[in-house]
Design an enzyme around this catalytic site. Structure first.
Site, PDB file in Angstrom:
ATOM      1  N   ASP A 252       0.886  -1.280   0.132  1.00  0.00           N
ATOM      2  CA  ASP A 252       0.029  -0.017  -0.086  1.00  0.00           C
ATOM      3  C   ASP A 252       0.898   1.371  -0.209  1.00  0.00           C
ATOM      4  OD1 ASP A 252      -2.519   1.663   0.502  1.00  0.00           O
ATOM      5  OD2 ASP A 252      -1.655   1.729   2.410  1.00  0.00           O
TER       6      ASP A 252
ATOM      7  N   ASP B   7      -0.208   5.121   0.988  1.00  0.00           N
ATOM      8  CA  ASP B   7      -0.718   6.036   1.917  1.00  0.00           C
ATOM      9  C   ASP B   7      -0.510   5.459   3.505  1.00  0.00           C
ATOM     10  OD1 ASP B   7      -1.166   8.602   0.161  1.00  0.00           O
ATOM     11  OD2 ASP B   7      -2.728   7.271  -0.193  1.00  0.00           O
TER      12      ASP B   7
ATOM     13  N   ASP C   8      -1.689  -1.050   5.949  1.00  0.00           N
ATOM     14  CA  ASP C   8      -2.125  -0.365   7.124  1.00  0.00           C
ATOM     15  C   ASP C   8      -3.491  -0.445   7.529  1.00  0.00           C
ATOM     16  OD1 ASP C   8      -2.411   1.554   5.225  1.00  0.00           O
ATOM     17  OD2 ASP C   8      -2.678   2.947   6.793  1.00  0.00           O
TER      18      ASP C   8
END
Length: 234
Positions: free
Chosen positions: A18, A20, A180
Site C-alpha cells: 500500500d 498512504d 495499514d
C-alpha cells in the site's frame, strides 16, 4: 493463507505494498488539500487525525466523508464536482509535507536486491501515486504500480492486487500484501494473498482487530516476517 496452493521454494516471490500510511505519510498534504477544498465553501478546517480516518478508499470517498463531517453531505453531481476539484488541488501539492515512512526506502532497496518482485497497490490515483514514488526515488525498486483509477475495483475488492500480481507474473499464493488498514486486509483475503499490517498507518480500527497474518512495528521487520510466515506454512 491458502495452505492447499503450491508455494514457491523461496516465499514470497512478490510483495505488494500500500502507499498512504504504509510507504509514505501523506496525510499532512491530504489534510491541506482537503481544507483548501472545504474553505471554498466556508467549511472546516479538519484536524489531521480526522483526515487520517477518511483515507483509504479513494479520493471520492475522502471528499464525501469530509463534507459529511462538516455537516454538508454531498451526493451525485455535487459530489463528483468536488471530487474533480479535489484531484486538481491535491495534484498540485503531492509532496510538500509528505515524508517516507520509517525504513521504507531501505526496505524496498533490500528486498529488490534479494530478488523479491515489488509492486505498489493503492487506491490513490495513478498519476498522483507515480509522482510521489518518483519524488522519493522508489521507482527503480518497483515492477508495477496499480492505482485506484486503473479501471478495476478499488480495495477492499481484490482487483488492484490481482492486477499488480498479473503484471509481475506471480500467483497470489506466492505473494504478500503489506498495508495499514482494513481495506488492505480485506483485499488481500479476497485475492488469496497473505497480509501483514504495519503499525502507525491510518486505520480507524485497532490493528489487532484487522485480522492480518502478522503485525509489524516497522517495515524493517519484513524479512523477519517472511521467516515467521514460512514457518507457519511448513
Amino acid at each position: 493463507m491458502n495452505d492447499s496452493a503450491p508455494v514457491a521454494r523461496r516465499w514470497p516471490q512478490a510483495v505488494l505494498l500500500d502507499l498512504d500510511g504504509t510507504l509514505v505519510d501523506s496525510a499532512p498534504d491530504i489534510q491541506a488539500a482537503t481544507n483548501q477544498l472545504l474553505a471554498r465553501h466556508a467549511l472546516g478546517p479538519l484536524m489531521l487525525d480526522e483526515v487520517k480516518s477518511m483515507v483509504g478508499q479513494g479520493v471520492k470517498v475522502l471528499v464525501e466523508r469530509a463534507f459529511r463531517a462538516c455537516g454538508r453531505p454531498l451526493e451525485g453531481e455535487a459530489l463528483e464536482n468536488e471530487h474533480i476539484a479535489m484531484l486538481d488541488i491535491y495534484g498540485n501539492h503531492l509532496t510538500e509535507f509528505t515524508v517516507l515512512m520509517p525504513s521504507a526506502a531501505e526496505t524496498l532497496e533490500g528486498l529488490h536486491g534479494d530478488g523479491v518482485r515489488l509492486a505498489v497497490a493503492t487506491n490513490k490515483p495513478q498519476r498522483a501515486a507515480e509522482a510521489i514514488l518518483d519524488h522519493f526515488a522508489l521507482f527503480p525498486y518497483l515492477g508495477s504500480v496499480v492505482g485506484g483509477d486503473a479501471g478495476v475495483a478499488k480495495k477492499p475488492a481484490p482487483d488492484i492486487l490481482l492486477a499488480a500480481l498479473d503484471r509481475l507474473g506471480v500467483e497470489p499464493w506466492n505473494a504478500l500484501m503489506v498495508g495499514d488498514s482494513m481495506a488492505d486486509v480485506a483485499s488481500a483475503r479476497a485475492a488469496g494473498v497473505a497480509v501483514v499490517i504495519v503499525r502507525g498507518g491510518y486505520t480507524t480500527v485497532p490493528v489487532e482487530e484487522l485480522g492480518a497474518d502478522l503485525l509489524l512495528d516497522s517495515l524493517s521487520q519484513l524479512p523477519e516476517a517472511f521467516e515467521t510466515l514460512r514457518e507457519r506454512k511448513n
